[in-house]
Design a protein around this motif. Structure first.
Motif, PDB file in Angstrom:
ATOM      1  N   LEU B  30      -5.692   3.697  18.549  1.00  0.00           N
ATOM      2  CA  LEU B  30      -4.739   4.806  18.542  1.00  0.00           C
ATOM      3  C   LEU B  30      -4.881   5.709  19.754  1.00  0.00           C
ATOM      4  O   LEU B  30      -3.896   6.186  20.303  1.00  0.00           O
ATOM      5  N   ILE B  83      -4.052  14.381  13.843  1.00  0.00           N
ATOM      6  CA  ILE B  83      -3.626  13.387  12.851  1.00  0.00           C
ATOM      7  C   ILE B  83      -4.544  12.167  12.891  1.00  0.00           C
ATOM      8  O   ILE B  83      -4.942  11.635  11.845  1.00  0.00           O
ATOM      9  N   ASN B  86      -7.738  12.870  11.146  1.00  0.00           N
ATOM     10  CA  ASN B  86      -7.560  12.829   9.702  1.00  0.00           C
ATOM     11  C   ASN B  86      -7.433  11.398   9.211  1.00  0.00           C
ATOM     12  O   ASN B  86      -7.945  11.032   8.147  1.00  0.00           O
ATOM     13  N   LEU B  87      -6.763  10.559  10.005  1.00  0.00           N
ATOM     14  CA  LEU B  87      -6.638   9.145   9.652  1.00  0.00           C
ATOM     15  C   LEU B  87      -8.012   8.492   9.639  1.00  0.00           C
ATOM     16  O   LEU B  87      -8.324   7.681   8.762  1.00  0.00           O
ATOM     17  N   SER B  90      -9.907   9.053   6.379  1.00  0.00           N
ATOM     18  CA  SER B  90      -9.549   8.283   5.198  1.00  0.00           C
ATOM     19  C   SER B  90      -9.701   6.776   5.421  1.00  0.00           C
ATOM     20  O   SER B  90      -9.959   6.053   4.474  1.00  0.00           O
ATOM     21  N   HIS B  91      -9.538   6.305   6.636  1.00  0.00           N
ATOM     22  CA  HIS B  91      -9.580   4.858   6.861  1.00  0.00           C
ATOM     23  C   HIS B  91     -10.875   4.380   7.509  1.00  0.00           C
ATOM     24  O   HIS B  91     -11.110   3.181   7.577  1.00  0.00           O
ATOM     25  N   VAL B  96      -4.772   0.596  14.614  1.00  0.00           N
ATOM     26  CA  VAL B  96      -3.515   0.633  13.856  1.00  0.00           C
ATOM     27  C   VAL B  96      -3.414  -0.497  12.855  1.00  0.00           C
ATOM     28  O   VAL B  96      -2.733  -0.378  11.845  1.00  0.00           O
ATOM     29  N   ASP B  98      -5.478  -1.403  10.806  1.00  0.00           N
ATOM     30  CA  ASP B  98      -6.068  -1.038   9.522  1.00  0.00           C
ATOM     31  C   ASP B  98      -5.182  -0.084   8.733  1.00  0.00           C
ATOM     32  O   ASP B  98      -5.405   0.113   7.540  1.00  0.00           O
ATOM     33  N   ALA B  99      -4.216   0.520   9.398  1.00  0.00           N
ATOM     34  CA  ALA B  99      -3.340   1.469   8.699  1.00  0.00           C
ATOM     35  C   ALA B  99      -2.019   0.782   8.382  1.00  0.00           C
ATOM     36  O   ALA B  99      -0.988   1.096   8.944  1.00  0.00           O
ATOM     37  N   THR B 100      -2.062  -0.209   7.525  1.00  0.00           N
ATOM     38  CA  THR B 100      -0.834  -0.958   7.213  1.00  0.00           C
ATOM     39  C   THR B 100      -0.625  -1.030   5.719  1.00  0.00           C
ATOM     40  O   THR B 100      -0.421  -2.096   5.159  1.00  0.00           O
ATOM     41  N   GLU B 101      -0.726   0.110   5.049  1.00  0.00           N
ATOM     42  CA  GLU B 101      -0.524   0.084   3.603  1.00  0.00           C
ATOM     43  C   GLU B 101       0.947  -0.090   3.250  1.00  0.00           C
ATOM     44  O   GLU B 101       1.281  -0.703   2.248  1.00  0.00           O
TER      45      GLU B 101
END
Lengths: 469, 104
Positions: B30, B83, B86-87, B90-91, B96, B98-101
């Motif tokens: 990111l 942001i 903060n990501l 939680s992750h 990126v 890993d952030a594919t909910e």
């Protein structure tokens, strides 16, 4: 002279003042959330009422800031939408620890939109655009502990930064070919040479990102699903409406010499937007995702109206945005209350909803009928006027295409209604007691959906203050 | 002394812009993606300054635009980094992938 500034800038000054008051309340001693919310709602209402008082035409700061009756009316619409959202999310905000931050972020964003709408200069336009998107990314991350919320905010900030970089490249080429940033002088320099056309395409791409027209829509559904419902309704109604108003201002006033070029671009964008929005809306189960794709499809219809490039095009777009505010916010209001009190956001959870919550079911049904465009509701008249404005150009192929797509959209909107009224469910959502403030907001929306369609004064007034190419 | 022609400056800025775009699309970290966006914004800055200096030296519209772009890019980076932090909380990752909910 100073008095003049106060009148013409009054809506922006009021918002800025409110933001400062909120900052001071934040610094002071702790107050209960209810008192803060009631105070803010009252102030927003006064702000909305004061917006209707006087329409002065004029320009400030060397033409950087323009105002006239139309612009004041557009700002009133956005004020109204913010008030409705604020009232609807009462139940959610009451439990939140950071009420004031929510309002500071949304009000700052709204202030940026106001400057963007009245901008008369590309610099002012860019500043307004950024001022309206950066706080929204922070607001999308409002549920700090939720994984989905931070993912949504990340997607929003990256895609909006990328789109504004593209927009800026377009602006820089426009500056390079014309040597000015002021709209009124820029028009005389636009002659459709290749570099200018390239700049214009980049500019339109930046706009299309913000209104989520189709090749640039990929961020929409994820951001809408992950953000809190109040922020989602803000994104889907207010920020879209503000960018649409600015787009019409730019196309109808600045890019008049290349009107034939942008007509083609708008028609292609509109066709793709309607089709893809509809097809993806068919298969959604999450309510917010469903409304995201439905809002993409609605933007396609609005683009058809804008492509008419007449007075009717501008008027029907603003009229449709007004109806869209009422009907979309009514739908989001029900989802917001249900999500705040039960945590359920899926369409399948709404099975048998009518048995337990008849009032909310009717509000949702009327909203969905209006979004679909079923005759007695205002949505039908809004879409009719958009189609009429688009048909004025004589390109009936796109109108027939849009009408066929409206039939497709009936399927997915009415599927939700069937889910609410007819489907059996052994454990439906239990009876929900809606806070009075939210109830009032829903009644305003329902009355708005019915009255704006039947009372012709609304459209006549909008038509009288708007202007065409 | 020979002056650098405008086309060469425009070539550099366009090259930078598309390097940034390529970086944004290929990098998965990111922070690197954010840097790529900064690269794109800076290439626009070069455009503005070059146009102002070579074509319209009488008024400073382009130069002022550049100042505003730099300021806003800083604000944007501040929010984006907040942001991302903060990501990361939680992750536990700033990739990126890993952030594919949420998909489709």
């Amino acid at each position: 002279m100073t008095y003049n500034i106060l009148i013409q800038l009054r809506q922006e000054l009021a918002l800025a003042l409110l933001i400062f008051i909120l900052l001071f309340i934040k610094l002071g001693k702790d107050r209960s959330n209810e008192s803060i919310l009631n105070f803010i709602n009252a102030v927003l209402f006064i702000n909305l009422a004061a917006g209707f008082c006087c329409h002065e035409t004029g320009a400030l700061f060397n033409g950087m800031f323009n105002t006239n009756a139309l612009i004041v009316f557009e700002k009133d619409l956005l004020n109204l939408a913010l008030l409705i959202i604020s009232m609807q999310s009462y139940a959610w905000l009451k439990e939140s620890k950071n009420v004031i931050e929510f309002y500071i972020l949304t009000l700052t964003s709204l202030l940026g939109m106001f400057f963007m709408i009245s901008s008369g200069n590309l610099l002012m336009f860019y500043l307004g655009l950024e001022m309206s998107t950066i706080p929204l990314a922070a607001a999308a991350n409002f549920d700090l502990t939720k994984r989905k919320s931070s993912e949504a905010a990340m997607k929003l900030i990256l895609s909006s930064a990328f789109s504004s970089a593209i927009l800026l490249l377009g602006i820089s080429f426009l500056y390079g070919t014309s040597g000015t940033l002021t709209f009124s002088i820029l028009t005389a320099h636009i002659n459709g040479n290749p570099l200018q056309l390239f700049a214009f395409i980049l500019l339109i791409a930046g706009f299309a990102f913000k209104i989520s027209a189709v090749p640039f829509h990929l961020w929409t559904a994820d951001v809408y699903e992950g953000s809190p419902v109040a922020v989602t309704s803000f994104l889907s109604v207010i920020s879209k409406a503000a960018v649409l108003f600015t787009l019409v201002n730019m196309l109808y006033q600045v890019f008049t010499p290349i009107a034939n070029t942008w007509y083609l671009i708008l028609v292609v964008l509109a066709a793709a937007t309607i089709l893809i929005g509809n097809l993806f809306a068919l298969r959604q189960d999450n309510f917010k995702r469903f409304l995201a794709f439905s809002s993409i499809a609605q933007v396609g219809f609005i683009l058809i109206g804008i492509s008419g490039s007449s007075q009717a095009g501008s008027a029907s777009m603003i009229y449709f945005v007004l109806i869209y505010i009422f009907s979309n916010l009514a739908a989001f209001g029900v989802v917001s209350v249900v999500s705040a009190l039960t945590g359920k956001e899926n369409i399948s959870d709404f099975k048998g909803f009518y048995k337990t919550n008849p009032m909310l079911s009717w509000v949702l049904t009327i909203a969905l009928f209006s979004l679909a465009g079923v005759p007695p509701t205002a949505g039908f008249f809004g879409k009719l006027f958009l189609m009429m404005a688009g048909a004025a150009k004589g390109n009936y192929g796109i109108i027939i295409f849009a009408a066929l797509n409206m039939v497709v959209s009936f399927y997915y909107y009415l599927k939700v209604v069937k889910c609410i009224f007819m489907d059996e469910n052994t454990s439906p959502i239990e009876k929900i007691t809606v806070p009075t403030v939210s109830k009032i907001a829903m009644y305003i929306c329902v009355v708005g959906v019915i009255v704006t369609g039947l009372a012709n004064v609304v459209y006549d007034y909008i038509n009288s203050i708007s202007f065409g190419l | 002394m020979q002056e650098i022609p405008l086309t060469q400056l425009l070539f550099v800025s366009t090259f930078l812009f598309f390097i940034g775009m390529y970086g944004l699309f290929t990098r998965r970290n990111l922070i690197t993606m954010l840097m790529s966006i900064e690269l794109m914004l800076n290439s626009v800055n070069i455009n503005f300054v070059a146009f102002n200096k070579y074509l319209f030296p009488n008024n400073l519209d382009g130069l002022f635009f550049t100042l505003f772009i730099i300021t806003i890019a800083a604000a944007e980076a501040a929010v984006a980094i907040a942001i991302i932090i903060n990501l990361y909380r939680s992750h536990n990752s700033i990739d990126v992938e890993d952030a594919t909910e949420m998909k489709y």
